[in-house]
Design a protein around this motif. Structure first.
Motif, PDB file in Angstrom:
ATOM      1  N   ARG A 162     -59.690  64.685  56.753  1.00 14.68           N
ATOM      2  CA  ARG A 162     -59.952  64.390  55.339  1.00 14.68           C
ATOM      3  C   ARG A 162     -58.916  63.421  54.777  1.00 14.68           C
ATOM      4  NH1 ARG A 162     -61.121  70.002  54.980  1.00 14.68           N
ATOM      5  NH2 ARG A 162     -59.036  70.366  54.104  1.00 14.68           N
ATOM      6  N   LEU A 163     -57.648  63.665  55.172  1.00 16.58           N
ATOM      7  CA  LEU A 163     -56.606  62.753  54.707  1.00 16.58           C
ATOM      8  C   LEU A 163     -56.837  61.342  55.227  1.00 16.58           C
ATOM      9  CD1 LEU A 163     -53.372  64.937  55.098  1.00 16.58           C
ATOM     10  CD2 LEU A 163     -54.471  64.223  52.968  1.00 16.58           C
ATOM     11  N   THR A 165     -59.724  60.122  56.169  1.00 16.47           N
ATOM     12  CA  THR A 165     -60.896  59.583  55.461  1.00 16.47           C
ATOM     13  C   THR A 165     -60.511  59.103  54.073  1.00 16.47           C
ATOM     14  OG1 THR A 165     -62.353  61.095  56.669  1.00 16.47           O
ATOM     15  CG2 THR A 165     -63.228  60.100  54.657  1.00 16.47           C
ATOM     16  N   ASP A 166     -59.683  59.922  53.409  1.00 14.11           N
ATOM     17  CA  ASP A 166     -59.231  59.532  52.066  1.00 14.11           C
ATOM     18  C   ASP A 166     -58.389  58.262  52.120  1.00 14.11           C
ATOM     19  OD1 ASP A 166     -60.529  61.731  51.076  1.00 14.11           O
ATOM     20  OD2 ASP A 166     -58.724  62.987  50.935  1.00 14.11           O
ATOM     21  N   ARG A 167     -57.518  58.192  53.170  1.00 16.30           N
ATOM     22  CA  ARG A 167     -56.692  56.989  53.306  1.00 16.30           C
ATOM     23  C   ARG A 167     -57.559  55.763  53.578  1.00 16.30           C
ATOM     24  NH1 ARG A 167     -52.737  60.470  55.815  1.00 16.30           N
ATOM     25  NH2 ARG A 167     -53.683  60.122  57.847  1.00 16.30           N
ATOM     26  N   ALA A 169     -60.696  55.429  52.766  1.00 14.10           N
ATOM     27  CA  ALA A 169     -61.419  55.116  51.530  1.00 14.10           C
ATOM     28  C   ALA A 169     -60.500  54.399  50.538  1.00 14.10           C
ATOM     29  CB  ALA A 169     -61.975  56.401  50.908  1.00 14.10           C
ATOM     30  N   GLU A 170     -59.247  54.867  50.489  1.00 12.93           N
ATOM     31  CA  GLU A 170     -58.290  54.235  49.579  1.00 12.93           C
ATOM     32  C   GLU A 170     -57.982  52.813  50.025  1.00 12.93           C
ATOM     33  OE1 GLU A 170     -53.874  55.133  47.632  1.00 12.93           O
ATOM     34  OE2 GLU A 170     -54.724  56.460  49.160  1.00 12.93           O
TER      35      GLU A 170
END
Length: 306
Positions: A162-163, A165-167, A169-170
Motif C-alpha cells: 500500500r505504501l 502504491t501510495d508512493r 500514486a504520489e
C-alpha cells in the motif's frame, strides 16, 4: 494462594507471594491501576468473571508471566496485547474470541495457550487445534505464534504494498503536476513571446506610418519648383549651342520682318514711298551680297568665333 469470592477488598490482601487470584470476583472491568501498583504479581487469575473487554492500560502489566482469562465474555483482546512480552502461560478458554490481535506474534516467551470453546475463525481454529492436554496446549502456543507471525508478515507486506502504491500514486501525481506546471510555464512563455511580437509589429507599423508621413512633404516639395536657396542651379547648356540658336532665331525673325516689309514695298502701292524705296534698295543689296556669299560667310565666321 488466597482466592477472593467477591468484589472489593484490598488487592494487596489477595496477593499470595507473586500470585494474585481475582477469579469468581464478579468483575465487569479490570482494576488496572491497582494491578499496576503490584509489580511482584507475576501470576494473575481473572477467570470466571464477566469481563467483555480489557482496557489498553492492561497491556502495561508487562511483569505478568501467567494469565488466566478463561470463562469470561471477551470478544477481543487489546491491539497492543503483544506488550506482555514476559507472558508464558495464557488461558483464554470459553470466551467469545474470533480473532487475535496481530501483536500477539510478539509474545515470544509464550509456551502454553488454550483457545478452546471460542468461535474462532476457521483458519485460526485449525491452527490452534484441540488443546486437550498439556502437550497440545504447548503445541497450540507454538503454532498460533507461528501463524500470527505469518499474519503479521503478510500484513506488513500488504502495508508495504500500500505504501508503495501510495508512493507510486504520489510520484505520478507529482509528475503530472510537474508536467502541468511545465505546460503552464511554456504557455505563459509563448503568450509572452506572442505579446512581444505583437508589440514589435505595432511599433514597426507606427514607425513605417511615420516615415510615410515624413516622405509625403518631401515628395510635394520635390514636385514644387525649387527655391533659389534650396535647389541646385541647372548647368547651363554649352554657350555655343545657345548662341547659335539665338542667332538663328534672330535671323529668322529678321527675315520674316524683311520679307513682310519687302512684300509690302514691292507689291503694294507703298513702293513709291521713301521708306519702301530704301527697303527695295536694301533688298537689292542683300540679294547681291548673298549671291557673293559675303554675308553668309560673315555669319558662319561670327558663329565659329563665339
Amino acid at each position: 494462594m488466597t482466592k477472593a469470592g467477591s468484589k472489593g477488598g484490598n488487592l494487596r490482601d489477595k496477593l499470595d507471594g507473586n500470585e494474585l487470584d481475582l477469579s469468581l470476583s464478579d468483575l465487569n472491568e479490570v482494576p488496572v491501576k491497582e494491578l499496576a501498583a503490584l509489580p511482584k504479581a507475576t501470576i494473575l487469575d481473572l477467570s470466571c468473571n464477566k469481563l467483555t473487554t480489557l482496557p489498553s492500560d492492561f497491556c502495561g502489566l508487562t511483569h505478568l508471566v501467567k494469565l488466566d482469562l478463561s470463562k469470561n465474555k471477551l470478544r477481543q483482546l487489546p491491539a497492543d496485547f503483544g506488550r506482555l512480552v514476559n507472558l508464558q502461560h495464557l488461558d483464554l478458554l470459553n470466551n467469545r474470541l474470533v480473532t487475535l490481535p496481530v501483536s500477539f506474534a510478539q509474545l515470544k516467551s509464550l509456551k502454553w495457550l488454550d483457545l478452546k470453546d471460542n468461535p474462532l475463525d476457521p483458519v485460526l481454529a485449525k491452527v490452534a487445534g484441540d488443546c486437550l492436554d498439556e502437550k497440545q496446549c504447548k503445541q497450540c502456543a507454538n503454532k498460533v505464534l507461528q501463524h500470527m507471525k505469518a499474519v503479521q508478515a503478510e500484513q506488513e507486506r500488504e502495508r508495504q504494498r500500500r505504501l508503495e502504491t501510495d508512493r507510486e500514486a504520489e510520484k505520478k501525481w507529482e509528475a503530472k503536476q510537474r508536467a502541468k506546471e511545465a505546460q503552464e510555464r511554456e504557455l505563459r512563455k509563448r503568450e509572452k513571446a506572442e505579446e512581444k511580437e505583437r508589440r514589435r509589429k505595432e511599433y514597426d507599423a507606427l514607425r513605417a506610418a511615420k516615415r510615410e508621413q515624413e516622405k509625403k512633404p518631401k515628395k510635394e516639395a520635390n514636385q514644387a519648383p525649387k527655391s533659389k536657396s534650396g535647389s541646385r542651379p541647372r548647368k547651363p547648356p554649352p554657350r555655343k549651342h545657345t548662341r547659335s540658336w539665338a542667332v538663328l532665331k534672330l535671323l529668322l525673325l529678321l527675315l520674316l520682318c524683311v520679307a513682310g516689309g519687302l512684300v509690302a514695298c514691292r507689291v503694294t502701292e507703298l513702293q513709291q514711298q521713301p521708306l519702301c524705296t530704301s527697303v527695295n534698295t536694301i533688298y537689292d543689296n542683300a540679294v547681291r551680297g548673298l549671291r557673293s556669299h559675303d554675308i553668309l560667310q560673315w555669319v558662319l565666321q561670327t558663329d565659329s568665333q563665339q
